[in-house]
Every structure is written in C-alpha cells, then in structure tokens.
Design a protein around this motif. Structure first.
Motif, PDB file in Angstrom:
ATOM      1  N   GLU A 166      -9.514  -5.243  -1.216  1.00 18.24           N
ATOM      2  CA  GLU A 166      -9.603  -5.246  -2.678  1.00 18.24           C
ATOM      3  C   GLU A 166      -8.332  -5.800  -3.301  1.00 18.24           C
ATOM      4  O   GLU A 166      -8.368  -6.404  -4.364  1.00 18.24           O
ATOM      5  CB  GLU A 166      -9.860  -3.825  -3.195  1.00 18.24           C
ATOM      6  CG  GLU A 166     -11.243  -3.317  -2.857  1.00 18.24           C
ATOM      7  CD  GLU A 166     -11.501  -1.932  -3.437  1.00 18.24           C
ATOM      8  OE1 GLU A 166     -10.772  -1.522  -4.367  1.00 18.24           O
ATOM      9  OE2 GLU A 166     -12.425  -1.278  -2.955  1.00 18.24           O
ATOM     10  N   THR A 167      -7.196  -5.541  -2.640  1.00 18.53           N
ATOM     11  CA  THR A 167      -5.912  -6.017  -3.146  1.00 18.53           C
ATOM     12  C   THR A 167      -5.087  -6.579  -1.999  1.00 18.53           C
ATOM     13  O   THR A 167      -5.329  -6.275  -0.834  1.00 18.53           O
ATOM     14  CB  THR A 167      -5.090  -4.888  -3.812  1.00 18.53           C
ATOM     15  OG1 THR A 167      -4.816  -3.893  -2.828  1.00 18.53           O
ATOM     16  CG2 THR A 167      -5.795  -4.293  -5.003  1.00 18.53           C
ATOM     17  N   VAL A 168      -4.104  -7.380  -2.362  1.00 17.09           N
ATOM     18  CA  VAL A 168      -3.078  -7.817  -1.419  1.00 17.09           C
ATOM     19  C   VAL A 168      -1.807  -7.110  -1.864  1.00 17.09           C
ATOM     20  O   VAL A 168      -1.430  -7.168  -3.037  1.00 17.09           O
ATOM     21  CB  VAL A 168      -2.909  -9.353  -1.449  1.00 17.09           C
ATOM     22  CG1 VAL A 168      -1.711  -9.775  -0.620  1.00 17.09           C
ATOM     23  CG2 VAL A 168      -4.180 -10.035  -0.967  1.00 17.09           C
ATOM     24  N   ARG A 169      -1.147  -6.413  -0.920  1.00 11.79           N
ATOM     25  CA  ARG A 169       0.009  -5.574  -1.252  1.00 11.79           C
ATOM     26  C   ARG A 169       1.181  -5.922  -0.336  1.00 11.79           C
ATOM     27  O   ARG A 169       1.018  -5.987   0.878  1.00 11.79           O
ATOM     28  CB  ARG A 169      -0.366  -4.105  -1.093  1.00 11.79           C
ATOM     29  CG  ARG A 169       0.732  -3.127  -1.423  1.00 11.79           C
ATOM     30  CD  ARG A 169       0.209  -1.700  -1.245  1.00 11.79           C
ATOM     31  NE  ARG A 169       1.225  -0.713  -1.384  1.00 11.79           N
ATOM     32  CZ  ARG A 169       1.493  -0.047  -2.508  1.00 11.79           C
ATOM     33  NH1 ARG A 169       0.768  -0.286  -3.586  1.00 11.79           N
ATOM     34  NH2 ARG A 169       2.434   0.849  -2.564  1.00 11.79           N
ATOM     35  N   LEU A 170       2.341  -6.134  -0.941  1.00 13.01           N
ATOM     36  CA  LEU A 170       3.563  -6.389  -0.192  1.00 13.01           C
ATOM     37  C   LEU A 170       4.555  -5.268  -0.469  1.00 13.01           C
ATOM     38  O   LEU A 170       4.636  -4.770  -1.588  1.00 13.01           O
ATOM     39  CB  LEU A 170       4.195  -7.719  -0.619  1.00 13.01           C
ATOM     40  CG  LEU A 170       3.327  -8.971  -0.520  1.00 13.01           C
ATOM     41  CD1 LEU A 170       4.119 -10.190  -0.958  1.00 13.01           C
ATOM     42  CD2 LEU A 170       2.781  -9.161   0.872  1.00 13.01           C
ATOM     43  N   THR A 171       5.307  -4.873   0.551  1.00 12.22           N
ATOM     44  CA  THR A 171       6.312  -3.826   0.417  1.00 12.22           C
ATOM     45  C   THR A 171       7.675  -4.412   0.782  1.00 12.22           C
ATOM     46  O   THR A 171       7.789  -5.140   1.766  1.00 12.22           O
ATOM     47  CB  THR A 171       5.984  -2.638   1.334  1.00 12.22           C
ATOM     48  OG1 THR A 171       4.647  -2.211   1.072  1.00 12.22           O
ATOM     49  CG2 THR A 171       6.934  -1.478   1.086  1.00 12.22           C
ATOM     50  N   PHE A 172       8.692  -4.059  -0.008  1.00 15.63           N
ATOM     51  CA  PHE A 172      10.031  -4.598   0.174  1.00 15.63           C
ATOM     52  C   PHE A 172      11.026  -3.494   0.463  1.00 15.63           C
ATOM     53  O   PHE A 172      10.739  -2.313   0.293  1.00 15.63           O
ATOM     54  CB  PHE A 172      10.460  -5.381  -1.076  1.00 15.63           C
ATOM     55  CG  PHE A 172       9.672  -6.652  -1.249  1.00 15.63           C
ATOM     56  CD1 PHE A 172      10.164  -7.851  -0.762  1.00 15.63           C
ATOM     57  CD2 PHE A 172       8.443  -6.651  -1.886  1.00 15.63           C
ATOM     58  CE1 PHE A 172       9.435  -9.012  -0.902  1.00 15.63           C
ATOM     59  CE2 PHE A 172       7.706  -7.812  -2.032  1.00 15.63           C
ATOM     60  CZ  PHE A 172       8.205  -9.000  -1.535  1.00 15.63           C
ATOM     61  N   LEU A 173      12.230  -3.884   0.878  1.00 12.32           N
ATOM     62  CA  LEU A 173      13.292  -2.944   1.207  1.00 12.32           C
ATOM     63  C   LEU A 173      13.833  -2.231  -0.029  1.00 12.32           C
ATOM     64  O   LEU A 173      14.162  -1.056   0.010  1.00 12.32           O
ATOM     65  CB  LEU A 173      14.429  -3.696   1.914  1.00 12.32           C
ATOM     66  CG  LEU A 173      15.595  -2.876   2.425  1.00 12.32           C
ATOM     67  CD1 LEU A 173      15.120  -1.875   3.472  1.00 12.32           C
ATOM     68  CD2 LEU A 173      16.656  -3.782   3.027  1.00 12.32           C
ATOM     69  N   ALA A 174      13.918  -2.945  -1.148  1.00 12.34           N
ATOM     70  CA  ALA A 174      14.481  -2.384  -2.375  1.00 12.34           C
ATOM     71  C   ALA A 174      13.429  -2.383  -3.485  1.00 12.34           C
ATOM     72  O   ALA A 174      12.429  -3.105  -3.409  1.00 12.34           O
ATOM     73  CB  ALA A 174      15.703  -3.183  -2.817  1.00 12.34           C
ATOM     74  N   ASN A 175      13.668  -1.582  -4.506  1.00  9.51           N
ATOM     75  CA  ASN A 175      12.755  -1.517  -5.645  1.00  9.51           C
ATOM     76  C   ASN A 175      12.647  -2.869  -6.331  1.00  9.51           C
ATOM     77  O   ASN A 175      13.595  -3.653  -6.341  1.00  9.51           O
ATOM     78  CB  ASN A 175      13.227  -0.469  -6.654  1.00  9.51           C
ATOM     79  CG  ASN A 175      13.012   0.938  -6.145  1.00  9.51           C
ATOM     80  OD1 ASN A 175      12.161   1.187  -5.312  1.00  9.51           O
ATOM     81  ND2 ASN A 175      13.800   1.862  -6.637  1.00  9.51           N
ATOM     82  N   LEU A 176      11.487  -3.115  -6.925  1.00 10.61           N
ATOM     83  CA  LEU A 176      11.209  -4.367  -7.608  1.00 10.61           C
ATOM     84  C   LEU A 176      11.172  -4.157  -9.111  1.00 10.61           C
ATOM     85  O   LEU A 176      10.976  -3.048  -9.588  1.00 10.61           O
ATOM     86  CB  LEU A 176       9.857  -4.920  -7.142  1.00 10.61           C
ATOM     87  CG  LEU A 176       9.727  -5.174  -5.645  1.00 10.61           C
ATOM     88  CD1 LEU A 176       8.282  -5.501  -5.286  1.00 10.61           C
ATOM     89  CD2 LEU A 176      10.653  -6.294  -5.214  1.00 10.61           C
ATOM     90  N   SER A 209      13.019   2.333 -11.091  1.00 12.13           N
ATOM     91  CA  SER A 209      13.284   0.969 -10.646  1.00 12.13           C
ATOM     92  C   SER A 209      14.759   0.749 -10.350  1.00 12.13           C
ATOM     93  O   SER A 209      15.173  -0.351 -10.077  1.00 12.13           O
ATOM     94  CB  SER A 209      12.795  -0.023 -11.695  1.00 12.13           C
ATOM     95  OG  SER A 209      13.538   0.145 -12.871  1.00 12.13           O
ATOM     96  N   THR A 210      15.553   1.803 -10.406  1.00  8.76           N
ATOM     97  CA  THR A 210      16.968   1.653 -10.085  1.00  8.76           C
ATOM     98  C   THR A 210      17.220   2.195  -8.694  1.00  8.76           C
ATOM     99  O   THR A 210      16.628   3.179  -8.281  1.00  8.76           O
ATOM    100  CB  THR A 210      17.854   2.413 -11.088  1.00  8.76           C
ATOM    101  OG1 THR A 210      17.501   3.800 -11.062  1.00  8.76           O
ATOM    102  CG2 THR A 210      17.696   1.859 -12.489  1.00  8.76           C
ATOM    103  N   GLU A 211      18.107   1.531  -7.987  1.00 14.52           N
ATOM    104  CA  GLU A 211      18.440   1.975  -6.646  1.00 14.52           C
ATOM    105  C   GLU A 211      19.576   2.981  -6.730  1.00 14.52           C
ATOM    106  O   GLU A 211      20.478   2.837  -7.527  1.00 14.52           O
ATOM    107  CB  GLU A 211      18.872   0.792  -5.798  1.00 14.52           C
ATOM    108  CG  GLU A 211      17.756  -0.196  -5.590  1.00 14.52           C
ATOM    109  CD  GLU A 211      18.204  -1.335  -4.704  1.00 14.52           C
ATOM    110  OE1 GLU A 211      18.804  -1.061  -3.650  1.00 14.52           O
ATOM    111  OE2 GLU A 211      17.956  -2.461  -5.082  1.00 14.52           O
ATOM    112  N   SER A 212      19.520   3.992  -5.869  1.00 16.52           N
ATOM    113  CA  SER A 212      20.604   4.967  -5.857  1.00 16.52           C
ATOM    114  C   SER A 212      21.588   4.608  -4.754  1.00 16.52           C
ATOM    115  O   SER A 212      21.235   4.037  -3.744  1.00 16.52           O
ATOM    116  CB  SER A 212      20.048   6.374  -5.637  1.00 16.52           C
ATOM    117  OG  SER A 212      19.406   6.439  -4.386  1.00 16.52           O
ATOM    118  N   THR A 213      22.840   4.969  -4.972  1.00 14.25           N
ATOM    119  CA  THR A 213      23.880   4.714  -3.988  1.00 14.25           C
ATOM    120  C   THR A 213      23.747   5.746  -2.884  1.00 14.25           C
ATOM    121  O   THR A 213      23.638   6.938  -3.155  1.00 14.25           O
ATOM    122  CB  THR A 213      25.267   4.840  -4.651  1.00 14.25           C
ATOM    123  OG1 THR A 213      25.319   3.947  -5.750  1.00 14.25           O
ATOM    124  CG2 THR A 213      26.371   4.535  -3.672  1.00 14.25           C
TER     125      THR A 213
END
Length: 190
Positions: A47-57, A158-162
């Motif tokens: 139904e969908t195409v989904r990509l996952t990444f290392l960091a937030n988008l 959507s922010t990355e934490s240290t």
C-alpha cells in the motif's frame, strides 16, 4: 624524575579538554531500511513505500518518489514524515522494476540522495474504458470488504538529542584518574 602531582594535573587537563571539546557529530543521514526492501520481488503490491533513516527527518526537506517500469509515477500524494521514517502511497502498474528515489537533508546541511528498486512480478491491469455507448454495463454486486483503521503513528520530535553516554564514560574515566592519582600521592608521602 617526574612529579606525580604534575602528571595528575596533565591527565586532568587532558580529560577536561576531551570532555568539553566533545560535540554532537554532524554527519550525513543514512538510509537504514526500506519496505519493500531493495531488490525485493513482490507478487502483491504494497500500500505504501516506506524508508527509514538513521536520523529524524524534516517534512519540508524530504523528497520521495516511485517510478514504474513504464516511466509513469507510481506514488500518489506527498511524502509523509514520521520521525526517522518517510512513506508515500503506492499505485501499482505493470509488472517490472519500480524505482524509488529519495532526497533528504542531513543535520550538517548536505542533501543525501539515493535510489533503490523492487520488482513487481504481477502487474495491475489499468481500469477498462467505459462502454462505447455510454451506458454502464451491468456488474454483479460484490460485497464491500471490511476496512480496519490503520494505527495512529506516535508523535515524535524532529529534533535529535545529544547522546549522554559519552559524557558519563568521560566522567567515570576522569574520576578513576583523579582517585588513582590521589592514591599514589598519598602512598608516596607516607
């Protein structure tokens, strides 16, 4: 002969410089997974195409498209970002290789582009044109399938934490160095 307090001071200053100089890494984002997987052969269309990444988008800085073997767009609508993942509705067409193109902005300000592909082993026939007379042809009534609502995605920031663990490791190393130095200074003075 080197004096122990001088060595301890040098170790302390060195560790302090390492700890205070540590900053979060600014790196390119990296694709960590996809559904369908790169190179997959499918008999049934997702139904969908989904990509996952290392960091937030970021929704405004993420592009995702799917192209069919006939060169026609096979994705409908805008990409939807959910934390580290992005998805787009998929519209299957003829059997063959479908190309997924992505372009995302990394936290270091550089765009990361990539392509992957999957193959549909069974195509979907285009809908038939209406009858030439303009009169709809009779069809047997088919039961309407029951629709199960999709789960609501959890809201993510959507922010990355240290990461905190490098600071903890540095603090432990520093404490051990200071304690060992104090032990040796006390032992020498007795």
């Amino acid at each position: 002969m080197v004096r122990v307090p001088g060595v301890l001071l040098a170790v302390f200053v060195g560790m302090l410089a390492v700890l205070l100089g540590a900053a979060p890494a600014q790196a390119h984002n990296v694709l960590t997974g996809s559904d369908p997987a790169d190179g997959a052969e499918l008999a049934q269309a997702p139904e969908t195409v989904r990509l996952t990444f290392l960091a937030n988008l970021n929704q405004e800085q993420t592009e995702l498209s799917v192209t069919g073997p006939d060169g026609a767009a096979a994705s409908t609508g805008a990409p939807v970002v959910d934390g580290k993942a992005v998805s787009v509705p998929f519209r299957p067409g003829p059997a063959g290789e479908y190309t997924v193109d992505y372009n995302v902005l990394s936290t270091d300000g550089h765009w990361v582009k990539g392509t992957l592909a999957f193959t549909m082993t069974v195509g979907v026939e285009p809908t038939a044109d209406p009858s030439p007379t303009g009169v709809p042809s009779p069809t047997a009534a088919e039961p309407t399938p029951e629709v199960t609502p999709a789960p609501t995605p959890q809201a993510t920031s959507s922010t990355e934490s240290t990461p905190w663990w490098p600071w903890l490791v540095g603090a432990v190393v520093l404490l051990v160095a200071v304690a060992a130095g104090a032990f040796f200074v006390r032992r020498r003075s007795t």
